[in-house]
Structure formats: C-alpha cells, structure tokens
Motif scaffolding. Structure first.
Motif, PDB file in Angstrom:
ATOM      1  N   ASP A  98       0.867  -1.210   0.041  1.00  0.00           N
ATOM      2  CA  ASP A  98      -0.019  -0.061   0.083  1.00  0.00           C
ATOM      3  C   ASP A  98       0.920   1.116  -0.064  1.00  0.00           C
ATOM      4  O   ASP A  98       1.711   1.563   1.090  1.00  0.00           O
ATOM      5  CB  ASP A  98      -0.850  -0.036   1.401  1.00  0.00           C
ATOM      6  CG  ASP A  98      -1.256   1.454   1.734  1.00  0.00           C
ATOM      7  OD1 ASP A  98      -1.533   1.286   3.090  1.00  0.00           O
ATOM      8  OD2 ASP A  98      -1.501   2.197   0.778  1.00  0.00           O
ATOM      9  N   ASN A 117      -0.886  -1.378  -4.609  1.00  0.00           N
ATOM     10  CA  ASN A 117      -2.131  -0.940  -3.931  1.00  0.00           C
ATOM     11  C   ASN A 117      -1.886   0.317  -3.739  1.00  0.00           C
ATOM     12  O   ASN A 117      -1.261   0.674  -2.788  1.00  0.00           O
ATOM     13  CB  ASN A 117      -2.589  -1.623  -2.610  1.00  0.00           C
ATOM     14  CG  ASN A 117      -3.828  -1.049  -2.257  1.00  0.00           C
ATOM     15  OD1 ASN A 117      -4.763  -0.570  -2.847  1.00  0.00           O
ATOM     16  ND2 ASN A 117      -4.213  -0.942  -0.869  1.00  0.00           N
ATOM     17  N   VAL A 119      -3.530   4.153  -3.528  1.00  0.00           N
ATOM     18  CA  VAL A 119      -4.726   4.872  -3.280  1.00  0.00           C
ATOM     19  C   VAL A 119      -4.578   6.208  -4.172  1.00  0.00           C
ATOM     20  O   VAL A 119      -5.838   7.081  -4.348  1.00  0.00           O
ATOM     21  CB  VAL A 119      -5.076   5.458  -1.781  1.00  0.00           C
ATOM     22  CG1 VAL A 119      -5.114   4.172  -0.580  1.00  0.00           C
ATOM     23  CG2 VAL A 119      -3.707   6.108  -1.191  1.00  0.00           C
ATOM     24  N   MET A 141      -7.270   3.397  -7.415  1.00  0.00           N
ATOM     25  CA  MET A 141      -8.431   3.724  -6.348  1.00  0.00           C
ATOM     26  C   MET A 141      -9.013   5.338  -6.520  1.00  0.00           C
ATOM     27  O   MET A 141      -7.723   6.019  -6.991  1.00  0.00           O
ATOM     28  CB  MET A 141      -8.163   3.593  -4.736  1.00  0.00           C
ATOM     29  CG  MET A 141      -9.320   3.596  -3.991  1.00  0.00           C
ATOM     30  SD  MET A 141      -8.782   3.912  -2.337  1.00  0.00           S
ATOM     31  CE  MET A 141      -8.183   5.817  -2.394  1.00  0.00           C
ATOM     32  N   ASP A 187     -11.031   0.370  -7.585  1.00  0.00           N
ATOM     33  CA  ASP A 187     -11.369   0.767  -6.229  1.00  0.00           C
ATOM     34  C   ASP A 187     -12.182   2.090  -5.813  1.00  0.00           C
ATOM     35  O   ASP A 187     -11.486   2.808  -6.403  1.00  0.00           O
ATOM     36  CB  ASP A 187     -10.228   0.371  -5.068  1.00  0.00           C
ATOM     37  CG  ASP A 187     -10.649   0.475  -3.854  1.00  0.00           C
ATOM     38  OD1 ASP A 187     -10.177  -0.048  -3.045  1.00  0.00           O
ATOM     39  OD2 ASP A 187     -11.798   1.083  -3.466  1.00  0.00           O
ATOM     40  N   PHE A 192     -12.451   8.424   0.759  1.00  0.00           N
ATOM     41  CA  PHE A 192     -11.361   9.220   0.195  1.00  0.00           C
ATOM     42  C   PHE A 192     -12.038  10.317  -0.596  1.00  0.00           C
ATOM     43  O   PHE A 192     -12.307  10.304  -1.776  1.00  0.00           O
ATOM     44  CB  PHE A 192     -10.689   8.424  -0.483  1.00  0.00           C
ATOM     45  CG  PHE A 192      -9.577   7.629   0.075  1.00  0.00           C
ATOM     46  CD1 PHE A 192      -9.942   6.227   0.441  1.00  0.00           C
ATOM     47  CD2 PHE A 192      -8.439   7.827   0.799  1.00  0.00           C
ATOM     48  CE1 PHE A 192      -9.271   5.412   1.076  1.00  0.00           C
ATOM     49  CE2 PHE A 192      -7.638   7.017   1.155  1.00  0.00           C
ATOM     50  CZ  PHE A 192      -7.995   5.845   1.626  1.00  0.00           C
ATOM     51  N   GLY A 219     -12.746  -1.425   0.224  1.00  0.00           N
ATOM     52  CA  GLY A 219     -12.293  -0.859   1.607  1.00  0.00           C
ATOM     53  C   GLY A 219     -13.149  -0.100   2.582  1.00  0.00           C
ATOM     54  O   GLY A 219     -13.094   0.918   2.477  1.00  0.00           O
ATOM     55  N   LYS A 223     -14.681   2.038   8.813  1.00  0.00           N
ATOM     56  CA  LYS A 223     -14.403   3.639   8.420  1.00  0.00           C
ATOM     57  C   LYS A 223     -15.574   4.507   8.861  1.00  0.00           C
ATOM     58  O   LYS A 223     -16.499   4.185   9.532  1.00  0.00           O
ATOM     59  CB  LYS A 223     -14.212   3.673   6.874  1.00  0.00           C
ATOM     60  CG  LYS A 223     -13.023   3.242   6.309  1.00  0.00           C
ATOM     61  CD  LYS A 223     -12.759   3.379   4.756  1.00  0.00           C
ATOM     62  CE  LYS A 223     -11.582   3.019   4.509  1.00  0.00           C
ATOM     63  NZ  LYS A 223     -11.380   3.104   3.078  1.00  0.00           N
ATOM     64  N   ARG A 257     -11.007  -5.531   1.709  1.00  0.00           N
ATOM     65  CA  ARG A 257      -9.928  -5.080   2.457  1.00  0.00           C
ATOM     66  C   ARG A 257     -10.356  -4.791   3.926  1.00  0.00           C
ATOM     67  O   ARG A 257     -11.051  -3.790   4.211  1.00  0.00           O
ATOM     68  CB  ARG A 257      -9.500  -3.977   1.965  1.00  0.00           C
ATOM     69  CG  ARG A 257      -8.035  -3.513   2.664  1.00  0.00           C
ATOM     70  CD  ARG A 257      -7.347  -2.150   1.901  1.00  0.00           C
ATOM     71  NE  ARG A 257      -6.230  -1.738   2.537  1.00  0.00           N
ATOM     72  CZ  ARG A 257      -6.516  -0.921   3.685  1.00  0.00           C
ATOM     73  NH1 ARG A 257      -7.348  -0.559   4.061  1.00  0.00           N
ATOM     74  NH2 ARG A 257      -5.036  -0.528   4.330  1.00  0.00           N
TER      75      ARG A 257
HETATM   76  C1  LIG Z   1      -4.750   1.701   2.183  1.00  0.00           C
HETATM   77  N1  LIG Z   1      -6.185   2.062   1.980  1.00  0.00           N
HETATM   78  C2  LIG Z   1      -7.059   2.642   2.946  1.00  0.00           C
HETATM   79  N2  LIG Z   1      -8.397   2.440   2.657  1.00  0.00           N
HETATM   80  C3  LIG Z   1      -8.375   1.704   1.541  1.00  0.00           C
HETATM   81  C4  LIG Z   1      -9.243   1.434   0.654  1.00  0.00           C
HETATM   82  O1  LIG Z   1     -10.622   1.947   0.693  1.00  0.00           O
HETATM   83  N3  LIG Z   1      -9.136   0.947  -0.733  1.00  0.00           N
HETATM   84  C5  LIG Z   1      -7.705   0.420  -0.954  1.00  0.00           C
HETATM   85  N4  LIG Z   1      -7.211   0.127  -2.365  1.00  0.00           N
HETATM   86  N5  LIG Z   1      -6.622   0.873  -0.111  1.00  0.00           N
HETATM   87  C6  LIG Z   1      -6.949   1.648   0.954  1.00  0.00           C
END
Ligand SMILES: Cn1cnc2c(O)nc(N)nc21
Length: 281
Positions: A98, A117, A119, A141, A187, A192, A219, A223, A257
């Motif tokens: 990540d 991975n 973001v 993502m 993603d 985010f 993911g 959250k 995730r």
């Molecule tokens: C690192 N990270 C934190 N949240 C995430 C998410 O929703 N998707 C992905 N691919 N990475 C994430």
C-alpha cells in the motif's frame, strides 16, 4: 485470475471473493494505533490474519486516513521493507504494498511483494512507469483531493458516475503506459473525499463497477461511514463493517480489504453458500 510477480508465482483466484487483511505499520494508523510498529508484532498479526483466512496481506507504511501527514521515502521504506521480507520468507500469502511512491513500489516488489495497492491510482511522479516496469497486478483507487483535505467538502454532481468515469480514464492511462489491462484492480475509494451519503451511494452501486470486466476491491472496514452512522468509535464498528462486506460481496466485489479477517471470511463463506442457491423470486 491475477498472476503475482514471478518471484513466487502465486495465482490469485478471484472466482470467489477473497479477504485482504490490513497490516498498518504506521504510528498513526486510524485503527491499530500503530501497535504493530515493531517487526515481531507485525509478523504475528500477519500470521494470525493468514490463519484466519486472509488471501492477501496489505502492508502500508503511510497512513492515508483523513488529515494524515506525509511520510518521507526513507521512513516509509524503513517501515515496510523489513516486514515484507519477513512475511515473504516465512508465510505463504500474497503480499500487497500500500504505497503511492514509485521507489517504494520497486523495493517492495524486489523484497517479495506481489501486488501494488495505490490509493492515488499511480498519479505520483514515476508511479505509472514503475508499475508498468514491475508488471505486477495493481489496484487503482478513486480519491477526491488528498488525505490532508479530502474530507473538507467532498462535492459531486453524481458521485458514482464521476468515480466510474475517473476509473475508466485511469484504465486507459495505465494501458497506455504499458500496464497489462488484466493486471488492473478497481476501487471506488470509500472515505477518500466522500460524505457519508456519497459512500453509501457508492456501496449501493458496487455492481456498476463490474462494467470494466476487472476485479473490484472494496475497503470500508471500520471507516467513518460506519462510525458516523452508528456514532461509535473504531472498536465498535465490526457489525457495521460486516454488513457492508455482506452487501459488497453480494454485489460481486472480489476483494474485501478488512481489519477483522476471521469474521469477514465467515461472512464470505455464508454469502458464497447462499449464492449457490439461485433464488426462485
Ligand atoms: C490503504 N487503504 C485505505 N483504505 C483503502 C481502500 O478503501 N482501498 C484501498 N485499495 N486501499 C486503501
């Protein structure tokens, strides 16, 4: 199926949804509070997640929670490379890195990681090229803004349409840069740059992300879209996280995730069993 890098050819079979276990090796990660900062503790957590049914371990050295501060290349490498080497040597599991930094991608794959991975969807300097040269599966993502400001005032005309079209364009950019289309994982990027309502709209629209014929990674674990709805802190978000996992898996998400691997693996087993019995509705 996504073939991981040639170092340990591992097939990632996505005919059934799989669990990606979160391993934050950051002092401020929003959920583990950096308790896995030490190598041994991190390894033990990885071992537990594999035993609990994780197919992938996602290792991150830079917290991407809202408001998180940036981490230097040296610091991020110091956090992630040792644990990648240790897990790669000791555990039979697929490792994803990540990160958004090209150099971390390169060194992580060299150290035994199999998947990138990012973001930031390979938008940082040199990331697209690095991913193309490394020729490993990569998750891209959607994020609106940066962790430092993305939750200030998320705004969309139509959140799903805009996230879909961002990913559509990013796929083209990746393929143009030499990334194999079949190596791409998509993603929507929950949390985010999305409000609570926008996150639930995206979750309700999970099925739409299959239009590209590529795996979908979700993911939502622990959250704020759960915490703000239930008015509870991270340690109280398991039921909400599992409800989201159930919905996402029911809509065909291939990779979940999560922090709570055992419980999520159990949910996926029940969802898979239920899916065997086509409904008579
Ligand atoms: C690192 N990270 C934190 N949240 C995430 C998410 O929703 N998707 C992905 N691919 N990475 C994430």
């Amino acid at each position: 199926n996504l073939t991981a890098n040639n170092k340990h050819v591992k097939m990632l079979n996505l005919d059934q949804p799989v669990v990606m276990g979160i391993l934050n090796v950051t002092p401020d990660s929003f959920s583990d509070g950096g308790q896995y900062h030490g190598l041994d503790a991190a390894f033990q957590q990885a071992q537990k997640m594999v035993a609990d049914g994780a197919t992938i371990i996602d290792i991150g050295g830079e917290s991407t929670r809202p408001g998180a501060s940036a981490v230097s290349l040296e610091e991020e490498l110091a956090r992630v490379i040792p644990i990648i080497e240790h897990i790669s040597a000791q555990l039979d599991v697929i490792i994803s890195i990540d990160t958004s930094k090209a150099e971390v991608m390169r060194q992580a794959i060299a150290a035994g990681a199999h998947i990138i991975n990012d973001v930031r969807a390979l938008q940082a300097e040199g990331a697209l090229q690095a991913a193309a040269e490394l020729a490993v599966p990569v998750c891209i993502m959607h994020m609106q803004g940066q962790p430092s400001n993305m939750q200030d005032a998320p705004a969309y005309q139509d959140v799903t349409a805009e996230v879909v079209s961002f990913l559509e364009q990013r796929i083209l950019d990746c393929v143009d840069a030499g990334i194999k289309r079949e190596h791409i994982i998509l993603d929507p990027g929950f949390g985010f740059g999305k409000t609570l309502e926008q996150n639930y709209q995206l979750l309700a629209d999970t099925a739409l992300f299959h239009q590209f014929g590529l795996p979908v990674l979700i993911g939502v674990s622990r959250k704020s879209m759960i915490g703000n709805l239930l008015q509870c802190d991270e340690s109280q978000r398991l039921a909400g996280s599992l409800a989201c996992a159930t919905a996402a898996a029911g809509d065909g998400a291939q990779i979940l995730r999560v922090h709570d691997v055992r419980e999520t693996a159990d949910v996926l087993a029940v969802v898979a069993q239920l899916a065997k019995h086509g409904s008579n509705k």
